[in-house]
Structure formats: structure tokens, C-alpha cells
Scaffold this motif. Structure first.
Motif, short mmCIF file in Angstrom:
data_model
loop_
_atom_site.label_atom_id
_atom_site.label_comp_id
_atom_site.label_asym_id
_atom_site.label_seq_id
_atom_site.Cartn_x
_atom_site.Cartn_y
_atom_site.Cartn_z
N THR A 32 -44.80 -53.77 -80.25
CA THR A 32 -44.14 -52.65 -79.60
C THR A 32 -43.35 -51.87 -80.65
O THR A 32 -43.11 -52.35 -81.75
N GLN A 33 -42.96 -50.69 -80.28
CA GLN A 33 -42.06 -49.89 -81.12
C GLN A 33 -40.85 -49.55 -80.27
O GLN A 33 -40.99 -49.25 -79.08
N VAL A 34 -39.67 -49.62 -80.89
CA VAL A 34 -38.42 -49.35 -80.18
C VAL A 34 -37.51 -48.51 -81.05
O VAL A 34 -37.65 -48.48 -82.27
N ASP A 35 -36.59 -47.82 -80.40
CA ASP A 35 -35.53 -47.11 -81.10
C ASP A 35 -34.27 -47.96 -81.07
O ASP A 35 -33.91 -48.47 -80.01
N LEU A 36 -33.64 -48.10 -82.21
CA LEU A 36 -32.32 -48.72 -82.29
C LEU A 36 -31.34 -47.60 -82.60
O LEU A 36 -31.45 -46.95 -83.64
N ILE A 37 -30.42 -47.36 -81.68
CA ILE A 37 -29.39 -46.33 -81.88
C ILE A 37 -28.06 -47.05 -82.06
O ILE A 37 -27.68 -47.87 -81.22
N VAL A 38 -27.38 -46.75 -83.16
CA VAL A 38 -26.07 -47.33 -83.44
C VAL A 38 -25.08 -46.18 -83.57
O VAL A 38 -25.29 -45.26 -84.36
N SER A 39 -24.01 -46.25 -82.78
CA SER A 39 -22.92 -45.26 -82.84
C SER A 39 -21.69 -45.92 -83.43
O SER A 39 -21.47 -47.12 -83.25
N HIS A 40 -20.88 -45.11 -84.08
CA HIS A 40 -19.72 -45.60 -84.82
C HIS A 40 -18.43 -45.04 -84.25
O HIS A 40 -18.32 -43.83 -84.06
N ASN A 41 -17.47 -45.91 -83.97
CA ASN A 41 -16.12 -45.49 -83.59
C ASN A 41 -15.19 -45.96 -84.69
O ASN A 41 -14.74 -47.11 -84.71
N ALA A 42 -14.91 -45.09 -85.65
CA ALA A 42 -14.13 -45.46 -86.83
C ALA A 42 -12.71 -45.87 -86.46
O ALA A 42 -12.16 -46.81 -87.06
N ALA A 43 -12.09 -45.22 -85.50
CA ALA A 43 -10.71 -45.52 -85.13
C ALA A 43 -10.57 -46.96 -84.63
O ALA A 43 -9.56 -47.62 -84.87
N LYS A 44 -11.59 -47.45 -83.93
CA LYS A 44 -11.54 -48.81 -83.38
C LYS A 44 -12.34 -49.81 -84.21
O LYS A 44 -12.37 -50.98 -83.88
N GLN A 45 -12.98 -49.36 -85.28
CA GLN A 45 -13.86 -50.19 -86.11
C GLN A 45 -14.87 -50.93 -85.25
O GLN A 45 -15.02 -52.15 -85.30
N LYS A 46 -15.60 -50.15 -84.43
CA LYS A 46 -16.62 -50.71 -83.55
C LYS A 46 -17.93 -49.95 -83.70
O LYS A 46 -17.94 -48.75 -83.94
N LEU A 47 -18.99 -50.70 -83.55
CA LEU A 47 -20.33 -50.14 -83.49
C LEU A 47 -20.88 -50.41 -82.10
O LEU A 47 -20.73 -51.51 -81.58
N THR A 48 -21.51 -49.41 -81.50
CA THR A 48 -22.19 -49.57 -80.22
C THR A 48 -23.68 -49.44 -80.51
O THR A 48 -24.09 -48.52 -81.23
N PHE A 49 -24.48 -50.36 -79.97
CA PHE A 49 -25.91 -50.29 -80.23
C PHE A 49 -26.70 -50.34 -78.92
O PHE A 49 -26.23 -50.84 -77.91
N ALA A 50 -27.91 -49.79 -78.99
CA ALA A 50 -28.84 -49.85 -77.86
C ALA A 50 -30.26 -49.82 -78.40
O ALA A 50 -30.58 -49.03 -79.29
N TYR A 51 -31.08 -50.71 -77.87
CA TYR A 51 -32.51 -50.70 -78.14
C TYR A 51 -33.21 -50.10 -76.92
O TYR A 51 -32.94 -50.51 -75.79
N SER A 52 -34.10 -49.14 -77.17
CA SER A 52 -34.80 -48.51 -76.05
C SER A 52 -36.14 -47.96 -76.52
O SER A 52 -36.40 -47.87 -77.72
N ASP A 53 -36.93 -47.58 -75.55
CA ASP A 53 -38.16 -46.84 -75.79
C ASP A 53 -38.29 -45.87 -74.64
O ASP A 53 -38.66 -46.26 -73.53
N GLY A 54 -37.88 -44.64 -74.86
CA GLY A 54 -37.82 -43.67 -73.78
C GLY A 54 -36.76 -44.11 -72.78
O GLY A 54 -35.63 -44.40 -73.15
N GLU A 55 -37.14 -44.21 -71.52
CA GLU A 55 -36.21 -44.63 -70.47
C GLU A 55 -36.07 -46.16 -70.38
O GLU A 55 -35.21 -46.66 -69.67
#
Length: 125
Positions: free
Chosen positions: A81-104
């Protein structure tokens, strides 16, 4: 952190506080061996490891996890399979938010709280 290798990265894109990797989850990855013989599934710990490694490298953190928050595994990630890994950064809280998805289709998501300062590390995409 577990010893692992990253999957093949098909593409990469980034904005100020987020990055997206398109990953190829090939059937020959060692992580499928024995997990499970009749119905191979990519282990959640491997998915988490990849999100931590890629996110920390891209946003310049040393890999030093304090806690994991709202960790969810919604669907099984299967071989070939192929998936998207999206990682967002919150520098103030030193946190990373991640999500693996493929479309919906969502596979896994969560937040990674990090220890320590934002130290420059080598970024490999």
C-alpha cells in the motif's frame, strides 16, 4: 527508540509547520515477518517509530520522547500500500502531531511530546 529502517519515500512536501511524506509500504519489509503469518499487518510500533524519526529529523529535534498522547490506530496498514504521513509541529509546546492516511482512509494518528530543546540534527528525506 527501536532500531528500524524507513520505508521508501515516494515524495515529500513541506510548509512552515507541517511536512508530508508519501510512503511505499512494500510487502518485503521485515516488519511483516511474523506479524502475522496468515494476514501480515504493519506493527503500530513501527508506524510510531517512523513518525518520530521523520518528524524529529525534519523539525530539528533530537529523538527524545516525553509522552505519547491520543494515540489511535484506526485501520490496519497492509503490505503493498501507499500512505501519506503528515507531521505537524507545535514549537511552543514541543509537540509533533502525526497522521497516516490515504485519501479519506485514516490508519493512525497521535501526538508526540518531546523533551529538551530544539537542537539541529541532520535531515534526510
Amino acid at each position: 527508540m527501536i532500531t528500524s529502517t524507513l520505508p521508501t519515500i515516494i515524495s515529500f512536501a513541506s510548509e512552515a509547520d507541517s511536512a508530508t511524506w508519501r510512503l511505499d509500504i512494500a510487502a518485503d519489509l521485515n516488519y511483516f515477518n511474523g506479524h502475522f503469518p496468515e494476514h501480515p499487518v504493519l506493527p503500530g510500533v513501527t508506524q510510531l517509530d517512523w513518525a518520530i524519526k521523520l518528524g524529529c529529523a525534519h523539525f530539528g529535534y533530537n529523538v527524545n520522547v516525553a509522552t505519547l498522547e491520543v494515540l489511535k490506530f484506526q485501520q490496519l496498514m497492509l503490505p503493498n500500500t501507499q500512505v501519506d504521513l503528515i507531521v505537524s509541529h507545535n514549537a511552543a509546546k514541543q509537540k509533533l502531531t502525526f497522521a497516516y492516511s490515504d485519501g479519506e482512509k485514516r490508519f493512525a494518528s497521535g501526538r508526540i511530546a518531546l523533551n529538551g530543546a530544539n537542537d539541529p540534527v541532520a535531515v534526510s528525506n
